[in-house]
Design a protein around this motif. Structure first.
Motif, PDB file in Angstrom:
ATOM      1  N   HIS A   1      10.574   3.127   1.861  1.00 21.30           N
ATOM      2  CA  HIS A   1       9.888   2.760   3.227  1.00 21.30           C
ATOM      3  C   HIS A   1       8.781   3.510   3.765  1.00 21.30           C
ATOM      4  CE1 HIS A   1      13.602   0.794   5.024  1.00 21.30           C
ATOM      5  NE2 HIS A   1      13.393   0.963   3.660  1.00 21.30           N
ATOM      6  N   LEU A   2       8.631   4.810   3.024  1.00 27.74           N
ATOM      7  CA  LEU A   2       7.759   5.095   4.065  1.00 27.74           C
ATOM      8  C   LEU A   2       6.348   4.756   2.675  1.00 27.74           C
ATOM      9  CD1 LEU A   2       8.631   8.922   4.257  1.00 27.74           C
ATOM     10  CD2 LEU A   2       7.660   6.970   5.945  1.00 27.74           C
ATOM     11  N   LEU A   3       6.661   4.518   1.216  1.00 25.76           N
ATOM     12  CA  LEU A   3       5.325   3.789   0.858  1.00 25.76           C
ATOM     13  C   LEU A   3       5.475   2.014   0.760  1.00 25.76           C
ATOM     14  CD1 LEU A   3       3.613   3.625  -1.880  1.00 25.76           C
ATOM     15  CD2 LEU A   3       6.023   3.239  -3.770  1.00 25.76           C
ATOM     16  N   SER A   4       6.549   1.820   1.181  1.00 23.81           N
ATOM     17  CA  SER A   4       5.708   0.718   1.637  1.00 23.81           C
ATOM     18  C   SER A   4       4.594   0.189   3.808  1.00 23.81           C
ATOM     19  CB  SER A   4       6.810  -0.511   2.251  1.00 23.81           C
ATOM     20  OG  SER A   4       6.347  -1.837   2.728  1.00 23.81           O
ATOM     21  N   TRP A   5       5.379   1.085   3.952  1.00 23.90           N
ATOM     22  CA  TRP A   5       3.833   1.467   5.180  1.00 23.90           C
ATOM     23  C   TRP A   5       3.477   1.851   4.536  1.00 23.90           C
ATOM     24  CZ3 TRP A   5       3.566   6.714   6.597  1.00 23.90           C
ATOM     25  CH2 TRP A   5       2.739   6.782   8.417  1.00 23.90           C
ATOM     26  N   ALA A   6       2.550   3.090   4.606  1.00 27.78           N
ATOM     27  CA  ALA A   6       2.119   3.507   3.581  1.00 27.78           C
ATOM     28  C   ALA A   6       0.719   2.185   3.239  1.00 27.78           C
ATOM     29  CB  ALA A   6       2.026   4.608   2.670  1.00 27.78           C
ATOM     30  N   LEU A   7       1.344   1.702   1.896  1.00 28.75           N
ATOM     31  CA  LEU A   7       0.564   0.832   1.494  1.00 28.75           C
ATOM     32  C   LEU A   7      -0.102  -0.846   2.418  1.00 28.75           C
ATOM     33  CD1 LEU A   7       2.487   0.089  -2.204  1.00 28.75           C
ATOM     34  CD2 LEU A   7       0.141   0.986  -1.463  1.00 28.75           C
ATOM     35  N   ARG A   8       0.376  -0.919   3.830  1.00 34.53           N
ATOM     36  CA  ARG A   8       0.311  -1.386   4.495  1.00 34.53           C
ATOM     37  C   ARG A   8      -0.883  -0.779   5.126  1.00 34.53           C
ATOM     38  NH1 ARG A   8       5.508  -1.771   5.444  1.00 34.53           N
ATOM     39  NH2 ARG A   8       5.512  -1.241   7.575  1.00 34.53           N
ATOM     40  N   GLN A   9      -0.822   0.351   5.626  1.00 31.57           N
ATOM     41  CA  GLN A   9      -2.195   0.945   6.795  1.00 31.57           C
ATOM     42  C   GLN A   9      -3.140   1.246   5.414  1.00 31.57           C
ATOM     43  OE1 GLN A   9      -0.112   1.595   9.456  1.00 31.57           O
ATOM     44  NE2 GLN A   9      -1.691   3.017   9.817  1.00 31.57           N
ATOM     45  N   GLU A  10      -3.085   1.392   3.804  1.00 31.85           N
ATOM     46  CA  GLU A  10      -4.067   1.553   3.564  1.00 31.85           C
ATOM     47  C   GLU A  10      -4.845   0.021   2.729  1.00 31.85           C
ATOM     48  OE1 GLU A  10      -7.559   2.901   1.670  1.00 31.85           O
ATOM     49  OE2 GLU A  10      -5.989   4.005   2.706  1.00 31.85           O
ATOM     50  N   LEU A  11      -4.232  -0.846   2.863  1.00 31.41           N
ATOM     51  CA  LEU A  11      -4.801  -2.401   2.208  1.00 31.41           C
ATOM     52  C   LEU A  11      -4.940  -3.536   3.417  1.00 31.41           C
ATOM     53  CD1 LEU A  11      -2.451  -2.228  -1.412  1.00 31.41           C
ATOM     54  CD2 LEU A  11      -4.799  -1.671  -0.581  1.00 31.41           C
ATOM     55  N   GLY A  12      -3.633  -3.295   4.527  1.00 33.17           N
ATOM     56  CA  GLY A  12      -3.700  -4.228   6.002  1.00 33.17           C
ATOM     57  C   GLY A  12      -2.907  -4.463   5.854  1.00 33.17           C
ATOM     58  N   PRO A  13      -2.783  -5.516   7.261  1.00 32.07           N
ATOM     59  CA  PRO A  13      -0.830  -5.580   7.526  1.00 32.07           C
ATOM     60  C   PRO A  13      -0.720  -6.504   7.128  1.00 32.07           C
ATOM     61  CG  PRO A  13      -2.671  -6.287   9.065  1.00 32.07           C
ATOM     62  CD  PRO A  13      -3.143  -5.538   8.309  1.00 32.07           C
ATOM     63  N   ASN A  14      -0.984  -6.925   6.183  1.00 29.81           N
ATOM     64  CA  ASN A  14      -1.133  -7.970   5.574  1.00 29.81           C
ATOM     65  C   ASN A  14      -0.080  -7.646   4.523  1.00 29.81           C
ATOM     66  OD1 ASN A  14      -0.762 -10.755   7.460  1.00 29.81           O
ATOM     67  ND2 ASN A  14      -3.485 -10.306   6.863  1.00 29.81           N
ATOM     68  N   THR A  15      -0.019  -6.571   3.687  1.00 30.12           N
ATOM     69  CA  THR A  15       0.829  -6.541   1.915  1.00 30.12           C
ATOM     70  C   THR A  15       1.863  -6.777   2.321  1.00 30.12           C
ATOM     71  OG1 THR A  15      -1.284  -5.033   2.215  1.00 30.12           O
ATOM     72  CG2 THR A  15       1.041  -4.393   0.431  1.00 30.12           C
ATOM     73  N   GLN A  16       2.448  -7.504   0.918  1.00 25.80           N
ATOM     74  CA  GLN A  16       3.686  -7.817   1.086  1.00 25.80           C
ATOM     75  C   GLN A  16       4.372  -7.141   0.062  1.00 25.80           C
ATOM     76  OE1 GLN A  16       3.693 -12.227   0.486  1.00 25.80           O
ATOM     77  NE2 GLN A  16       2.588 -12.451   2.970  1.00 25.80           N
ATOM     78  N   GLN A  17       5.453  -6.173   0.001  1.00 26.76           N
ATOM     79  CA  GLN A  17       6.127  -5.998  -1.003  1.00 26.76           C
ATOM     80  C   GLN A  17       7.162  -7.262  -1.921  1.00 26.76           C
ATOM     81  OE1 GLN A  17       9.050  -3.905   1.303  1.00 26.76           O
ATOM     82  NE2 GLN A  17      10.918  -3.425  -1.244  1.00 26.76           N
ATOM     83  N   CYS A  18       6.660  -7.241  -2.434  1.00 23.64           N
ATOM     84  CA  CYS A  18       7.531  -8.644  -3.403  1.00 23.64           C
ATOM     85  C   CYS A  18       9.273  -8.152  -4.540  1.00 23.64           C
ATOM     86  CB  CYS A  18       6.542  -8.573  -4.824  1.00 23.64           C
ATOM     87  SG  CYS A  18       5.183  -9.702  -4.153  1.00 23.64           S
ATOM     88  N   GLY A  19       9.765  -6.905  -4.215  1.00 17.41           N
ATOM     89  CA  GLY A  19      10.729  -6.861  -4.929  1.00 17.41           C
ATOM     90  C   GLY A  19      10.249  -4.988  -4.607  1.00 17.41           C
ATOM     91  N   SER A  20      12.318  -3.550  -5.175  1.00 13.67           N
ATOM     92  CA  SER A  20      12.346  -2.940  -5.248  1.00 13.67           C
ATOM     93  C   SER A  20      13.369  -2.560  -5.596  1.00 13.67           C
ATOM     94  CB  SER A  20      11.676  -2.188  -4.222  1.00 13.67           C
ATOM     95  OG  SER A  20      12.807  -2.194  -3.302  1.00 13.67           O
ATOM     96  N   HIS A  21      13.762  -1.753  -6.719  1.00 19.92           N
ATOM     97  CA  HIS A  21      14.478  -0.519  -7.143  1.00 19.92           C
ATOM     98  C   HIS A  21      14.608   0.246  -6.957  1.00 19.92           C
ATOM     99  CE1 HIS A  21      18.065   0.059 -10.107  1.00 19.92           C
ATOM    100  NE2 HIS A  21      17.977  -0.925  -9.110  1.00 19.92           N
ATOM    101  N   LEU A  22      15.427   1.264  -6.825  1.00 16.29           N
ATOM    102  CA  LEU A  22      15.380   3.005  -6.410  1.00 16.29           C
ATOM    103  C   LEU A  22      16.708   3.252  -7.603  1.00 16.29           C
ATOM    104  CD1 LEU A  22      17.620   3.496  -3.708  1.00 16.29           C
ATOM    105  CD2 LEU A  22      15.663   2.330  -3.060  1.00 16.29           C
ATOM    106  N   SER A  23      16.713   4.193  -7.651  1.00 18.53           N
ATOM    107  CA  SER A  23      17.960   5.184  -8.132  1.00 18.53           C
ATOM    108  C   SER A  23      17.534   6.508  -8.402  1.00 18.53           C
ATOM    109  CB  SER A  23      18.375   5.295  -9.446  1.00 18.53           C
ATOM    110  OG  SER A  23      17.245   5.487 -10.662  1.00 18.53           O
ATOM    111  N   PRO A  24      18.469   7.716  -8.530  1.00 18.70           N
ATOM    112  CA  PRO A  24      17.921   8.434  -7.923  1.00 18.70           C
ATOM    113  C   PRO A  24      16.682   9.412  -9.379  1.00 18.70           C
ATOM    114  CG  PRO A  24      20.181   8.625  -8.830  1.00 18.70           C
ATOM    115  CD  PRO A  24      19.370   7.292  -8.610  1.00 18.70           C
TER     116      PRO A  24
END
Length: 990
Positions: free
Chosen positions: A669-692
């Motif tokens: 979530h922080l990465l998504s927010w930081a990317l929008r801060q840097e690249l602009g509010p229209n930056t779109q997440q296209c998917g994610s996957h996470l594990s430990p």
């Protein structure tokens, strides 16, 4: 049946209208027509808005007394409002053309795709979709692969499209069925759209005895009761009137409404207008049919075809959905106006090019607006093929100037933007991507054209174009094979199709062998539609998994996860069969009344852990996974001892695994927010996957991220982590989240109420109507498990990036100790690079030392390429090492030149005059020997001895009276000259 793309060999014979033979009346006469094959031709499914002769067409237009033609926008709106206002349907927006959790589809290709969870019984009972009863919409559809592939037909006729809009209405769970569906359709067509009843024909399912399916007389009788003459109500078999989702899955009989293009002049010319499907069965894996637990209505009507009917046009391309594009193409190219010709009448394929470009730019715009970009695999590869096809037709056939294709994007937005706002939102990005791809492909196209022309010059008049060349053009230059075929077709040359098929089969065989070499997948435990319906019939409530959120943060900074008491509701074997007990180390599925395990969804890996059974406290039953099906969570368990339905168990999650997922999810979530801060509010997440271990995040970007941007993103996250911000979570009515500016949500089905995760700001404040918090911090809809404070993330660094397609990049990141280790690795490698630079700056005394240094730089480059380290730092070190490698190679070359020059001078001084010279100069290049040396020599190229060296040559020293370069026999057959083992150069002479 497909509304636009169904092909049937029975319907390929042209039906020539005969004004002297009007269609017969009466059931017996219609049967006679059917027997004679006329109606089989009339009901042809090859979708071609057949162009009648001008005289006949003019006559039809004179018969029309309709009011002024409605626009496509009015027609679309009338459909939606009819079902909403007259029949109480809920209007739902079109789903993205990117399929949601459906790996079997490249693109959404029918209106029912987004409702498949309802048909399959897997819909989350807490979601808004689970409450759907009667809905209507206009769905964006793309048909370019699988069972429905229109790509190669687009442009050849007047009706095929790769993108179209599907108008549809649905009734779920028996809300209404055949009678209501047919009545609504007839009312809309004849009363709202005012289509003359005598222009409409209908078909129904005539049964299939081998499968025990009786004719659908119920649908037939409904149409007769609505006033349709029996002569225009005809039955057909399963290939025409039994609709199936795929090889397996929900299916059922359908009834279709057809429109007669003839207008009563000559035999009927019928095109399918609307398909009403009655979902009653499920096609099982063994091919059998089973009744569905619930019946559904699924209808679909192509907007483009309906608009053509209502605007009294002979082609879908003549409607206002396409005419603005065709006008813009004519104005921007050096082509004659669009005439609507096909086949031989379309000289130079100009009109075909108009249709291809107009269709393809619509498809490209729609797909890119939904996050599908040209790339190298799957849907992205298909879109790349569509884009290149459009570029080729616009540049070569229509003689469009470079960059023209992207200028059409605003026309598409103007035409469709009101219905699909995502087009308006992404206009700039779409235009930019199309322009970039066009520039890149035009050069490949020019090279491909030269290869084709050169190949044709070498062919005889009756020879086929070599399949190997076409295959190479596709694989090496990216020219789609269908495009190569078209280019050859325009030159009157036939491609070696058999050879091409052979190459394709060989490639498929290689892939198949590679696939077989992979480890076999283990059998998958799952709840199918029948298991889910059985649970629902038994009244079993969905699994209560609210305990997954029951954890707390202790004062010492650690997390406490409580156990969960539950009861075994059902057990399943690997083949999906329900059973009362399992044991003996058997892997099984376990259904409980409640759980604290997180089932895999939303990109977060499922929990692991164990359970203990009451009375067996010393036996741990490993839980290796958890999946959710229609609200029921199925645990995958190894039954080391006997487990029985009714057993009381206690569940324990693997705390380290869960905490690792929580860290990565909050970091995502922080990465998504930081990317929008840097690249602009229209930056779109296209998917994610996470594990430990790590997290993966796909993001749409207009341009590749720079090293500076990557650093800035990491620094923004590190600040938030260092501030140890609280993470707030609360369940909120889904409706309250729709108007919050900046609130992030993906194209997923969310439960209602939905969980909102907010970093640093309480949810109630973040969702206040006047709040701007969602623009300033991370606020997202999310059902995952999260940290309660950001500090536990420790650190985050992006350690990898990979372009997935044009405009989408995949970022890989690690957190905590892994992130710190990555930074340490990066720092150590930076020091090694600095040391290598210093050594290179000092210079080398000899070639051997310089070569060792060059090899050391190469090994260091390999290490930097593969090390787990900050990606921004990797880029910087790679750039430095590239410069160092060039310097090292230059230093080696200078040393070799000096050594070679000295050696050549030594040879000349040693043999100032003499009949014969044989000696060796160690050098990588002949140019190293100097101009003075070469004034005495003539270069004679000869096959180099192995190992092959492209710079390995043999030189001959000649006297002025020699007739030509001597052979080995002239030298007494000295074989030693033929066996050098290095990159030396050998001299011989008289």
């Amino acid at each position: 049946m497909s509304l636009l793309t169904c092909h049937n060999p029975l319907f390929t014979t042209p039906l020539t209208p005969d004004p002297e033979k009007p269609p017969p009346e009466g059931k017996m006469a219609a049967a006679a027509w059917l027997e004679n094959g006329y109606l089989w031709q009339a009901f042809r499914r090859v979708p071609g808005w057949k162009s009648p002769c001008p005289k006949t067409w003019a006559h039809r237009r004179q018969l029309s007394s309709r009011p002024p033609q409605p626009s496509a926008s009015v027609i679309r709106t009338a459909f939606l409002h009819f079902f909403r206002d007259r029949h109480g349907h809920q209007l739902v927006p079109s789903a993205s053309v990117m399929p949601r959790s459906d790996p079997g589809l490249l693109f959404v290709n029918a209106g029912m795709n987004q409702f498949k969870p309802i048909f399959l019984g897997t819909v989350d009972p807490r979601s808004e979709m689970a409450r759907f009863r009667r809905v209507a919409n206009s769905q964006k559809c793309v048909r370019t692969g699988g069972r429905h592939n229109d790509l190669e037909d687009v442009g050849r006729d007047l009706s095929h499209h790769t993108f179209f809009e599907m108008l549809g209405n649905w009734a779920f769970g028996g809300e209404y069925f055949k009678e209501e569906a047919c009545s609504m359709a007839w009312e809309l067509l004849t009363h709202i759209y005012e289509i003359p009843q005598d222009r409409l024909w209908v078909t129904y399912f005539g049964g299939n005895p081998p499968e025990g399916l009786a004719p659908d007389y119920e649908s037939r009788d409904i149409w007769l009761s609505l006033g349709v003459p029996s002569s225009r109500v005809l039955s057909f078999g399963p290939s025409e009137n039994f609709w199936e989702m795929g090889e397996i899955g929900p299916c059922g009989p359908c009834t279709e409404i057809h429109y007669d293009l003839s207008g009563g002049v000559g035999p009927p010319q019928l095109v399918e207008l609307w398909n009403l499907v009655f979902m009653q069965y499920n096609r099982e894996a063994d091919g059998s049919l089973q009744l569905l637990p619930q019946r559904h209505v699924d209808t679909g009507m192509g907007l483009e075809r309906l608009v053509a009917v209502l605007q009294n046009k002979r082609s879908t391309y003549d409607t206002d959905l396409f005419s603005p594009l065709l006008t813009a193409i004519q104005q921007g190219c050096r082509a004659p106006p669009y005439q609507g010709q096909v086949g031989k009448a379309d000289g130079g394929h100009t009109d075909m090019a108009y249709r291809v470009v107009a269709d393809h730019i619509r498809t490209l715009s729609i797909c890119m607006a939904d996050g599908v970009y040209p790339g190298m695999s799957g849907a992205s590869l298909v879109l790349r093929q569509i884009l290149r096809r459009a570029i080729r037709f616009s540049s070569e056939v229509l003689q469009a100037p470079p960059g023209f294709l992207s200028s059409l994007v605003p026309i598409v937005v103007e035409t469709l933007g009101d219905a699909y706002p995502e087009l308006q939102k992404n206009t700039t990005q779409i235009t930019s991507l199309v322009a970039e791809e066009e520039t890149a492909f035009l050069s490949s196209l020019e090279r491909g054209r030269r290869v084709i022309d050169r190949t044709l010059q070498q062919l005889g008049p009756s020879h086929l174009f070599p399949a190997e060349v076409a295959w190479s053009l596709s694989g090496n230059l990216g020219l789609p094979l269908d495009l190569v075929g078209l280019m050859l077709e325009e030159k009157g040359v036939q491609l070696d199709s058999a050879g091409l098929e052979q190459l394709a089969q060989e490639e498929a065989q290689r892939r198949s062998q590679a696939q077989q070499a992979k480890p076999a997948k283990k059998a998958e435990l799952r709840l199918d539609i029948h298991a889910l319906s059985q649970l629902q019939r038994q009244g079993v409530p969905p699994t209560d998994d609210s305990s997954k959120y029951n954890y707390s943060l202790l004062p010492n900074g650690s997390y406490e996860f409580g156990a969960c008491e539950a009861e075994i509701i059902q057990l399943y074997t690997l083949d999906g069969a329900a059973t009362d007990s399992v044991g003996g180390g058997q892997r099984c599925g376990l259904l409980l009344d409640k759980t604290n395990f997180y089932a895999e969804q939303g990109g977060q890996a499922c929990d692991r852990g164990y359970l203990i059974c009451k009375g067996q406290q010393d036996v741990l039953f490993p839980v290796i996974g958890a999946q959710i099906y229609g609200g029921f969570i199925l645990h995958e368990v190894i039954a080391l001892e006997t487990l029985k339905v009714g057993d009381q168990v206690q569940l324990h999650v693997d705390e380290e695994w869960r905490l690792g997922c929580m860290k990565k999810h909050t970091a995502t979530h922080l990465l998504s927010w930081a990317l929008r801060q840097e690249l602009g509010p229209n930056t779109q997440q296209c998917g994610s996957h996470l594990s430990p271990e790590r997290l993966r995040f796909d993001v749409a970007t207009l341009a590749p991220l720079t090293s500076e941007q990557l650093q800035a993103v990491e620094e923004t996250i590190r600040v938030a982590v260092g501030q140890d911000k609280p993470v707030y979570m609360a369940e909120v009515a889904l409706e309250l989240t729709t108007q919050i500016p900046g609130l992030r949500s993906l194209d997923e089905v969310y439960p209602d109420p939905v969980r909102v995760v907010s970093v640093g700001v309480p949810v109630a404040i973040a969702l206040a109507p006047t709040s701007q918090a969602a623009l300033q911090t991370s606020v997202e809809l999310c059902c995952g498990t999260h940290l309660l404070r950001t500090g536990a993330i420790g650190d985050l660094t992006i350690v990898g990036e990979k372009p997935l397609s044009k405009g989408i990049v995949r970022l890989v990141a690690v957190t905590g100790e892994q992130a710190q280790q990555a930074r340490d690795v990066g720092q150590n490698l930076a020091q090694e690079v600095e040391a290598a630079s210093a050594r290179l700056h000092q210079g080398s005394q000899n070639v051997v030392e310089a070569q060792h240094l060059s090899k050391a730089v190469g090994r260091l480059s390999d290490t930097v390429d593969t090390a787990v380290m900050p990606q921004w730092q990797r880029r910087e070190l790679q750039a430095i090492l590239k410069r160092l490698q060039r310097r090292a190679n230059t230093a080696i070359r200078k040393l070799e030149i000096g050594l070679a020059t000295a050696k050549s001078r030594e040879i000349l001084e040693k043999h100032p005059v003499g009949p014969f010279i044989v000696d060796t100069v160690p050098t990588e290049s002949l140019s190293d020997l100097g101009s003075d040396f070469f004034r005495l020599f003539l270069l004679e190229e000869s096959p180099a001895p192995k190992p092959v060296n492209p710079l390995h040559h043999r030189l001959s020293l000649l006297s002025g009276n020699h007739d030509g370069p001597p052979t080995i026999n002239d030298l007494g057959g000295q074989p030693g000259l033929q066996h050098p083992e290095d990159a030396s150069h050998h001299f011989r002479g008289p």
